[in-house]
Design an enzyme around this catalytic site. Sequence first.
Site, PDB file in Angstrom:
ATOM      1  N   CYS A   1       0.857  -1.186   0.000  1.00  0.00           N
ATOM      2  CA  CYS A   1       0.000   0.000   0.000  1.00  0.00           C
ATOM      3  C   CYS A   1       0.891   1.233   0.000  1.00  0.00           C
ATOM      4  O   CYS A   1       1.933   1.244   0.652  1.00  0.00           O
ATOM      5  CB  CYS A   1      -0.879  -0.024   1.250  1.00  0.00           C
ATOM      6  SG  CYS A   1      -2.041   1.335   1.357  1.00  0.00           S
TER       7      CYS A   1
ATOM      8  N   THR B   1       0.481   9.108  -0.575  1.00  0.00           N
ATOM      9  CA  THR B   1       1.060  10.439  -0.394  1.00  0.00           C
ATOM     10  C   THR B   1      -0.109  11.352  -0.061  1.00  0.00           C
ATOM     11  O   THR B   1      -1.096  11.396  -0.803  1.00  0.00           O
ATOM     12  CB  THR B   1       1.764  10.935  -1.671  1.00  0.00           C
ATOM     13  OG1 THR B   1       2.764   9.991  -2.042  1.00  0.00           O
ATOM     14  CG2 THR B   1       2.420  12.284  -1.436  1.00  0.00           C
TER      15      THR B   1
ATOM     16  N   ARG C   1       2.501  15.400  -6.087  1.00  0.00           N
ATOM     17  CA  ARG C   1       3.169  16.067  -7.214  1.00  0.00           C
ATOM     18  C   ARG C   1       4.477  16.750  -6.807  1.00  0.00           C
ATOM     19  O   ARG C   1       4.889  17.734  -7.410  1.00  0.00           O
ATOM     20  CB  ARG C   1       2.242  17.054  -7.910  1.00  0.00           C
ATOM     21  CG  ARG C   1       1.024  16.372  -8.498  1.00  0.00           C
ATOM     22  CD  ARG C   1       0.152  17.360  -9.225  1.00  0.00           C
ATOM     23  NE  ARG C   1      -0.987  16.679  -9.770  1.00  0.00           N
ATOM     24  CZ  ARG C   1      -1.142  16.372 -11.054  1.00  0.00           C
ATOM     25  NH1 ARG C   1      -0.218  16.693 -11.921  1.00  0.00           N
ATOM     26  NH2 ARG C   1      -2.213  15.748 -11.463  1.00  0.00           N
TER      27      ARG C   1
ATOM     28  N   GLY D   1       7.139  14.501  -5.989  1.00  0.00           N
ATOM     29  CA  GLY D   1       8.119  13.440  -6.161  1.00  0.00           C
ATOM     30  C   GLY D   1       8.170  12.411  -5.041  1.00  0.00           C
ATOM     31  O   GLY D   1       8.967  11.469  -5.108  1.00  0.00           O
ATOM     32  N   TYR D   2       7.343  12.570  -4.013  1.00  0.00           N
ATOM     33  CA  TYR D   2       7.390  11.619  -2.898  1.00  0.00           C
ATOM     34  C   TYR D   2       6.911  10.231  -3.313  1.00  0.00           C
ATOM     35  O   TYR D   2       7.435   9.222  -2.838  1.00  0.00           O
ATOM     36  CB  TYR D   2       6.573  12.123  -1.706  1.00  0.00           C
ATOM     37  CG  TYR D   2       7.194  13.328  -1.050  1.00  0.00           C
ATOM     38  CD1 TYR D   2       8.425  13.245  -0.421  1.00  0.00           C
ATOM     39  CD2 TYR D   2       6.552  14.558  -1.065  1.00  0.00           C
ATOM     40  CE1 TYR D   2       9.011  14.346   0.173  1.00  0.00           C
ATOM     41  CE2 TYR D   2       7.127  15.672  -0.471  1.00  0.00           C
ATOM     42  CZ  TYR D   2       8.345  15.559   0.150  1.00  0.00           C
ATOM     43  OH  TYR D   2       8.916  16.654   0.738  1.00  0.00           O
TER      44      TYR D   2
ATOM     45  N   GLU E   1       1.727  -4.994  -5.139  1.00  0.00           N
ATOM     46  CA  GLU E   1       0.562  -5.851  -4.966  1.00  0.00           C
ATOM     47  C   GLU E   1      -0.502  -5.508  -5.996  1.00  0.00           C
ATOM     48  O   GLU E   1      -0.676  -4.346  -6.348  1.00  0.00           O
ATOM     49  CB  GLU E   1       0.010  -5.650  -3.545  1.00  0.00           C
ATOM     50  CG  GLU E   1      -1.043  -6.635  -3.151  1.00  0.00           C
ATOM     51  CD  GLU E   1      -1.397  -6.500  -1.680  1.00  0.00           C
ATOM     52  OE1 GLU E   1      -0.520  -6.712  -0.823  1.00  0.00           O
ATOM     53  OE2 GLU E   1      -2.555  -6.159  -1.405  1.00  0.00           O
TER      54      GLU E   1
END
Length: 102
Positions: free
Chosen positions: A44, A47, A53, A55-56, A78
């Site tokens: 899972c 963010t 938006r 980049g994480y 998954e």
Amino acid sequence: MYYDTEPFLFYVVCEHSPNPDDHLHIVGYFSKERDSPEMYNLACILTFPPFQRKGYGKFMISFSYELTKREKKIGSPEKPLSDLGKLSYRSYWAYVLGCGLS
């Protein structure tokens, strides 16, 4: 509803604030099964909206693959992927492969 969290590892991603009164802000997390018979490297991923938006998501996907490499395993996320999950992985692989589609 009850879910057993014991079979999972959780990785929390934080952003350090330059303001000395603020400390760390949780920007998202991902989970990974401790022992996945299906070879999943990510269960899972989330963010939080204010941090999307930036980049994480790519960072967390990349980190999940790096963890899998350290374990000397191969893996994939998954399944089935959500619609946002598909977009995130397409963006990640376009970035990694240098396709400029992200």
